[in-house]
Design a protein around this motif. Structure first.
Motif, mmCIF file in Angstrom:
data_model
loop_
_atom_site.group_PDB
_atom_site.id
_atom_site.type_symbol
_atom_site.label_atom_id
_atom_site.label_comp_id
_atom_site.label_asym_id
_atom_site.label_seq_id
_atom_site.Cartn_x
_atom_site.Cartn_y
_atom_site.Cartn_z
ATOM 1 N N PHE A 167 0.810 -1.216 0.000
ATOM 2 C CA PHE A 167 0.000 0.000 0.000
ATOM 3 C C PHE A 167 0.851 1.277 0.000
ATOM 4 O O PHE A 167 1.895 1.341 0.638
ATOM 5 C CB PHE A 167 -0.934 -0.001 1.203
ATOM 6 C CG PHE A 167 -1.879 -1.176 1.215
ATOM 7 C CD1 PHE A 167 -3.041 -1.149 0.460
ATOM 8 C CD2 PHE A 167 -1.577 -2.312 1.939
ATOM 9 C CE1 PHE A 167 -3.898 -2.227 0.448
ATOM 10 C CE2 PHE A 167 -2.423 -3.402 1.932
ATOM 11 C CZ PHE A 167 -3.597 -3.367 1.180
ATOM 12 N N ASP A 168 0.341 2.280 -0.713
ATOM 13 C CA ASP A 168 1.055 3.556 -0.809
ATOM 14 C C ASP A 168 0.929 4.389 0.454
ATOM 15 O O ASP A 168 1.798 5.194 0.769
ATOM 16 C CB ASP A 168 0.514 4.367 -1.997
ATOM 17 C CG ASP A 168 0.822 3.698 -3.323
ATOM 18 O OD1 ASP A 168 1.859 3.028 -3.415
ATOM 19 O OD2 ASP A 168 0.009 3.840 -4.250
ATOM 20 N N ALA A 169 -0.187 4.214 1.174
ATOM 21 C CA ALA A 169 -0.400 4.966 2.406
ATOM 22 C C ALA A 169 -1.075 4.067 3.429
ATOM 23 O O ALA A 169 -2.022 3.343 3.105
ATOM 24 C CB ALA A 169 -1.245 6.204 2.148
ATOM 25 N N ILE A 170 -0.571 4.093 4.661
ATOM 26 C CA ILE A 170 -1.123 3.306 5.760
ATOM 27 C C ILE A 170 -1.495 4.290 6.863
ATOM 28 O O ILE A 170 -0.660 5.095 7.281
ATOM 29 C CB ILE A 170 -0.098 2.280 6.279
ATOM 30 C CG1 ILE A 170 0.352 1.353 5.138
ATOM 31 C CG2 ILE A 170 -0.674 1.479 7.437
ATOM 32 C CD1 ILE A 170 1.825 1.367 4.886
ATOM 33 N N VAL A 171 -2.732 4.239 7.324
ATOM 34 C CA VAL A 171 -3.211 5.212 8.306
ATOM 35 C C VAL A 171 -3.760 4.485 9.530
ATOM 36 O O VAL A 171 -4.485 3.499 9.398
ATOM 37 C CB VAL A 171 -4.307 6.109 7.704
ATOM 38 C CG1 VAL A 171 -4.870 7.066 8.758
ATOM 39 C CG2 VAL A 171 -3.757 6.891 6.524
ATOM 40 N N ALA A 172 -3.406 4.996 10.709
ATOM 41 C CA ALA A 172 -3.907 4.427 11.959
ATOM 42 C C ALA A 172 -4.428 5.531 12.870
ATOM 43 O O ALA A 172 -3.805 6.591 12.972
ATOM 44 C CB ALA A 172 -2.813 3.650 12.676
ATOM 45 N N PRO A 173 -5.549 5.289 13.554
ATOM 46 C CA PRO A 173 -6.058 6.257 14.533
ATOM 47 C C PRO A 173 -5.369 6.058 15.878
ATOM 48 O O PRO A 173 -6.002 5.906 16.912
ATOM 49 C CB PRO A 173 -7.551 5.921 14.594
ATOM 50 C CG PRO A 173 -7.594 4.439 14.343
ATOM 51 C CD PRO A 173 -6.478 4.146 13.383
ATOM 52 N N SER A 174 -4.032 6.046 15.856
ATOM 53 C CA SER A 174 -3.267 5.757 17.076
ATOM 54 C C SER A 174 -1.840 6.262 16.943
ATOM 55 O O SER A 174 -1.051 5.702 16.171
ATOM 56 C CB SER A 174 -3.250 4.247 17.348
ATOM 57 O OG SER A 174 -2.310 3.936 18.347
ATOM 58 N N GLY A 175 -1.505 7.300 17.695
ATOM 59 C CA GLY A 175 -0.133 7.781 17.696
ATOM 60 C C GLY A 175 0.807 6.765 18.290
ATOM 61 O O GLY A 175 1.971 6.648 17.882
ATOM 62 N N SER A 176 0.328 5.984 19.248
ATOM 63 C CA SER A 176 1.149 4.994 19.922
ATOM 64 C C SER A 176 1.638 3.913 18.963
ATOM 65 O O SER A 176 2.842 3.618 18.894
ATOM 66 C CB SER A 176 0.354 4.362 21.071
ATOM 67 O OG SER A 176 1.086 3.355 21.705
ATOM 68 N N CYS A 177 0.725 3.308 18.213
ATOM 69 C CA CYS A 177 1.102 2.220 17.309
ATOM 70 C C CYS A 177 1.889 2.727 16.105
ATOM 71 O O CYS A 177 2.821 2.068 15.639
ATOM 72 C CB CYS A 177 -0.144 1.461 16.866
ATOM 73 S SG CYS A 177 -0.975 0.644 18.246
#
Length: 241
Positions: free
Chosen positions: A69-79
């Motif tokens: 994937f070109d972009a990976i997004v997570a709703p978590s600053g920790s991870c």
């Protein structure tokens, strides 16, 4: 843009509404969101508690899962912090040069949600409406490791109907810190008490943050006080219309 959702263990197991809100938000902005079903724990808790050798297989799996994937997004600053600052180092210490390089490449394409919105998509007004009094807690990993700065606040200020109030001593840790809260319970509880006192001083209906883990800790404290203030993830506010 085709975006991979890195949902994180905590959201998957306990706060699925955060993952759903992230998808709703990104799709509303016109992007295709893909959920790689093979994803598992990124290995942060193993790394942070000294099980680096055991974490190597998790890093390998994470890289293999998200590499396409070109972009990976997570709703978590920790991870995201773990992926960006720990994965390549774990591979390097294990003597795996190829994995180190691949981990660095995946890390460069991995973003915390507010980073992705502001820096990659170039938006601060996401069309959200949230007519409530809200205060914002900047979590330690997003603030100190990822250095997201005021990006979450820039997004929140554009939300229609919101009454955004400043949190006193906002940069102070809430006391969670993963296993820190278990191994140092008394210290964690004292830090949480300070955070709750500051949250309640704002008379906010909701306290928001970019990490479900910190919101779980703060939310637990609020529930024990039997107050009306509730935790809400940044993604949930931004997805609201």
């Amino acid at each position: 843009m085709r975006v991979a959702l890195f949902v994180t263990c905590l959201a998957d197991a306990m706060f699925p509404q955060v993952g759903k809100a992230t998808v709703e938000l990104l799709e509303r902005l016109g992007h295709e969101v893909v959920f790689p079903e093979a994803q598992t724990c990124c290995g942060q808790m193993h790394i942070n508690t000294g099980y680096r050798r055991e974490a190597v297989r998790l890093v390998e799996h994470h890289v293999r899962t998200f590499d396409p994937f070109d972009a990976i997004v997570a709703p978590s600053g920790s991870c995201v912090g773990s992926v960006r600052h720990q994965h390549a180092e774990v591979a390097r210490r294990a003597g795996k040069a190829q994995l180190t390089s691949r981990a660095e490449d995946v890390a460069a394409r991995t973003y915390e949600l507010s980073e992705f919105l502001v820096d990659v998509l170039g938006v601060t007004d996401v069309g959200a409406r949230y007519p409530h009094r809200v205060t914002y807690h900047p979590t330690c990993h997003s603030l100190r490791m990822l250095r997201v700065g005021d990006r979450p606040l820039r997004l929140l200020r554009e939300v229609r109907g919101i009454d955004l109030v400043e949190l006193p001593e906002a940069e102070q840790c809430c006391g969670f810190g993963g296993t820190f809260a278990l191994k140092n319970a008394d210290t964690s509880a004292a830090m949480l008490a300070d955070k709750l006192r500051n949250v309640l001083s704002t008379s906010a209906e909701f306290v928001s943050a970019g990490d479900s883990s910190c919101l779980m800790h703060i939310g637990g404290g609020l529930s024990r006080l039997s107050v009306e203030t509730r935790p809400v993830h940044l993604a949930e506010i931004l997805a609201a219309t």
